[in-house]
Design a protein around this motif. Sequence first.
Motif, mmCIF file in Angstrom:
data_model
loop_
_atom_site.group_PDB
_atom_site.id
_atom_site.type_symbol
_atom_site.label_atom_id
_atom_site.label_comp_id
_atom_site.label_asym_id
_atom_site.label_seq_id
_atom_site.Cartn_x
_atom_site.Cartn_y
_atom_site.Cartn_z
ATOM 1 N N UNK A 52 41.901 28.106 41.259
ATOM 2 C CA UNK A 52 41.861 29.335 40.266
ATOM 3 C C UNK A 52 42.604 30.448 40.526
ATOM 4 N N UNK A 53 42.511 30.915 41.905
ATOM 5 C CA UNK A 53 43.296 31.991 42.385
ATOM 6 C C UNK A 53 44.633 31.628 42.344
ATOM 7 N N UNK A 54 45.155 30.168 42.495
ATOM 8 C CA UNK A 54 46.694 30.130 42.513
ATOM 9 C C UNK A 54 47.088 29.973 41.087
ATOM 10 N N UNK A 55 46.527 29.698 40.024
ATOM 11 C CA UNK A 55 46.761 29.677 38.674
ATOM 12 C C UNK A 55 46.656 30.704 38.087
ATOM 13 N N UNK A 56 45.851 31.516 38.039
ATOM 14 C CA UNK A 56 45.791 32.608 37.411
ATOM 15 C C UNK A 56 45.899 34.032 37.971
ATOM 16 N N UNK A 57 46.744 34.992 37.467
ATOM 17 C CA UNK A 57 46.920 36.159 38.168
ATOM 18 C C UNK A 57 45.690 37.162 37.762
ATOM 19 N N UNK A 58 44.777 36.851 36.871
ATOM 20 C CA UNK A 58 43.506 37.553 36.386
ATOM 21 C C UNK A 58 42.640 37.734 37.569
ATOM 22 N N UNK A 59 42.702 36.670 38.500
ATOM 23 C CA UNK A 59 41.785 36.672 39.675
ATOM 24 C C UNK A 59 42.251 37.596 40.734
ATOM 25 N N UNK A 60 43.270 38.267 40.680
ATOM 26 C CA UNK A 60 43.867 39.114 41.706
ATOM 27 C C UNK A 60 43.845 40.553 41.012
ATOM 28 N N UNK A 61 43.282 41.521 42.004
ATOM 29 C CA UNK A 61 43.353 42.854 41.633
ATOM 30 C C UNK A 61 43.982 43.927 42.561
ATOM 31 N N UNK A 62 44.586 45.127 41.918
ATOM 32 C CA UNK A 62 45.113 45.990 42.913
ATOM 33 C C UNK A 62 43.946 46.745 43.629
ATOM 34 N N UNK A 63 43.731 46.949 44.842
ATOM 35 C CA UNK A 63 42.945 47.863 45.225
ATOM 36 C C UNK A 63 43.538 49.087 46.051
ATOM 37 N N UNK A 64 44.698 49.360 45.734
ATOM 38 C CA UNK A 64 45.306 50.682 46.226
ATOM 39 C C UNK A 64 45.755 51.367 44.826
ATOM 40 N N UNK A 65 45.466 52.744 44.896
ATOM 41 C CA UNK A 65 45.760 53.648 43.557
ATOM 42 C C UNK A 65 47.234 53.532 43.132
ATOM 43 N N UNK A 66 47.505 53.511 42.028
ATOM 44 C CA UNK A 66 48.791 53.585 41.026
ATOM 45 C C UNK A 66 49.403 54.924 41.708
ATOM 46 N N UNK A 67 50.596 55.051 42.099
ATOM 47 C CA UNK A 67 50.996 56.336 42.166
ATOM 48 C C UNK A 67 51.808 56.782 40.808
ATOM 49 N N UNK A 68 51.455 57.842 40.553
ATOM 50 C CA UNK A 68 51.827 58.644 39.267
ATOM 51 C C UNK A 68 53.396 59.146 39.346
ATOM 52 N N UNK A 69 54.085 59.338 38.195
ATOM 53 C CA UNK A 69 55.254 59.842 38.133
ATOM 54 C C UNK A 69 55.434 61.009 39.056
ATOM 55 N N UNK A 70 54.291 61.854 38.948
ATOM 56 C CA UNK A 70 54.504 62.817 39.792
ATOM 57 C C UNK A 70 54.595 62.996 41.264
ATOM 58 N N UNK A 71 54.101 61.931 41.670
ATOM 59 C CA UNK A 71 54.289 61.361 43.393
ATOM 60 C C UNK A 71 52.642 61.532 43.559
ATOM 61 N N UNK A 72 51.691 61.685 43.085
ATOM 62 C CA UNK A 72 50.346 61.658 43.514
ATOM 63 C C UNK A 72 49.568 60.501 42.781
#
Lengths: 477, 277
Positions: free
Chosen positions: A296-316
């Motif tokens: 399941x993990x290999x077939x679908x990317x739905x089972x993977x999540x980011x656990x580091x916050x997205x950096x905004x355009x502002x750089x924060x």
Amino acid sequence: MDERPENAVDVIEDMSLDLKRSIFQEKQDTLRDSPSSSAALLLAEQQKSLFSQGAEDGDHEEELVDSPLPNVAELAFFFEQAGVGLGREETQRVFLALKQLVDTQHVQRCRFWGKILGTQSNYLVAEVEFREGEGEEEEGTEDTHEDEEKEEETHEAQNESEMVEAADPTPTSTHKPPPIVPREENHTGVNKFTYFVCQEPGMPWIRLPFVIPAQITVARQIRKFFTGRLDAPVVSYPPFPGNEANYLRAQIARISAGTHVSPVGFYHFEEEEGEDEEVRDTFEENPDFEGIHVNEMAESLNFWVHHVQHILQQGRCVWINLTKKSGEDPDEDAEEEDHEEEADEPEPETGPPLLTPLSEDANINDTSPWSSMTSSNLIPQFCIAVVRSNLWPGAYAYVNGKKFGNIYIGWGMKYLGTAYTPVMPPLPRSEYPSGPEITEALDPTVEEEQALKAALEEQTADLEETEELEDDEDDED
Amino acid sequence: MDSDSLHYFVDLAAGNGLTLSSEQRASLQTSLVILKKNYKFSRVLFWGKILGIKCDYFIAQGIEEDEMKNKKTLYSLNCLDWHMLPPATDSMTADVEFASEGRFTGDPSHESQRTVMQTQGEGDETKEEEVTVKVNEESRLAVTVFNIDKDASVVPRGAFIKSPGGKVKTNLSFKGLHPTEAAKLHSYLHFREPVNLKMKSILEMADLNPAVDFLDPLSEDIPKGSWSLQFERGGTVCALRSLLWLGLTFFHVPQTPQHGYIYMGDGLMNLDLPFML
């Protein structure tokens, strides 16, 4: 003789040279030994300390249980199945070097982040989390020193400039630099972790400075190789604020935000938080995580999540309202305050929240940002699932049951999909306000002048006539 | 790198982060032996792998009589079944450069195409014509491998000699570069038909040994600094990385005849190199 070489003399000459050379390389020399200090030897001596065990290795059982040292060997074992790794001995050296780091610094958590290749040497990067309140002192003192130095410099510069201005006042620039985005505090956002780098296992670990938003925004616009020296300047346009250590730190922050992924359910948000509007930035390990099947993990990317916050355009990671902040500052001039309050409230930037699945990542020029695969087709019972980032070539993540790991080994460059176009410098500002009084006009010709004169004379004549008429009228009355 | 010593060499070149898994190594050792026998190669080289979105290509090269010419390139998706790649011709190279863009997909029959309007004819008889160029990924792969070999295949100086008959052979008496020589870029040569050598003056040629220096040295590459030369593993292995083709690693253990190069990357040329130095 059988071969009949064309250049027989040359061959004999080569042989005789070899012979002569061997005569001069004497093993027993009457002179004292030449100091052999090859780079390899120096490094070997430095690395020897890694392998020597500490003398007081008595009752350390408690520490062994609760050590923050990561299991690099396990990480390397799983990544080797995915075709990623540094080689076994090298990994062992990295492991020992991390042990050294953990022994010397009091850290809460430590992780082998990866390796960044440079043109002259490479960086091994360790991700470290200090306990709250620890590991900040050094930074603080450094900052104040720098500030003091800067202030002194500016004072001197001001004095000089005042002298000059008294003699010949220079026009003042009307250009206002955009407000500086304040950096995020330690333990939050992009500065959540502290990073240590070293060039070779055994060399001292060097702590990287905190990253400021301006560095991230500029790092997004430039594309430079790392040289391998932390104090090297980053020559680029737009100018990068800081040296290579800052650039490295900014790239690490970007790569972490883009590529650190975990299986869904491994982390969950803390329950206590009631405010839904706030961006949730803390999460904890889910004790009930059961593990997801490898297929399941290999077939679908739905089972993977980011656990580091997205950096905004502002750089924060967390958006900050710049206009509001400067308005609140009571020391500011009243005039400026008014001016800034007038400015429109900008729309807050928002990025995808934490623990967003990878399937929602944006495509790069019709290329999917992640490739997923299993490590083995022949023995599917015991294989692991691996994802490879196409956005940051060199970033990998694996999952096997309840275990997962992330690593980055590469040049620290993002895949753009197209050729890189450097940012053009802005247009030069106009030197002076342009108006009719300084615009050049054509000189009038003689005919024009005469026509103008005639017209003027006519006008005056008309005026006189009318005056005369008026006078006459007056007289009649 | 030579397929016979693959297990040892892969570890030496692992500094850039990509290696082969144990499963791949095992299957390569089996299949390359069979390959050598079937095609009657004198030597088989494992060339590297090109990462695709869905699948990776593994590339091997077979050598016949001459070490430099008559190389045959084969590819495989599972390290077991090998397929011959067509030789890269000039027209094919032009088509591929024109039509293909982005990453490799991992499907050899995947077709990429591009259509442009071209004006044809002269004077009043100009016609606008749609020209569509279709390229399948197999020929793209062939061109890419050819280009990488052309730009970035490296041998240490003295490892190969040219016999008076014009054949290039391995130099059996090559004992490896001295460590001080190994730290200099001019002791590494491009393993391809020389381009710059013919343009040299007699004065420059005077210092060269015609049996050994029949190739272009790396130090003459443009732009300067398109190679990164480092000593790894405690200074015992000399690793040379191409910055033009990110992923190409050459290694040489000084004072031993061991050397080789391997490409592990996405098969895209780094066009941004001038900005990145």
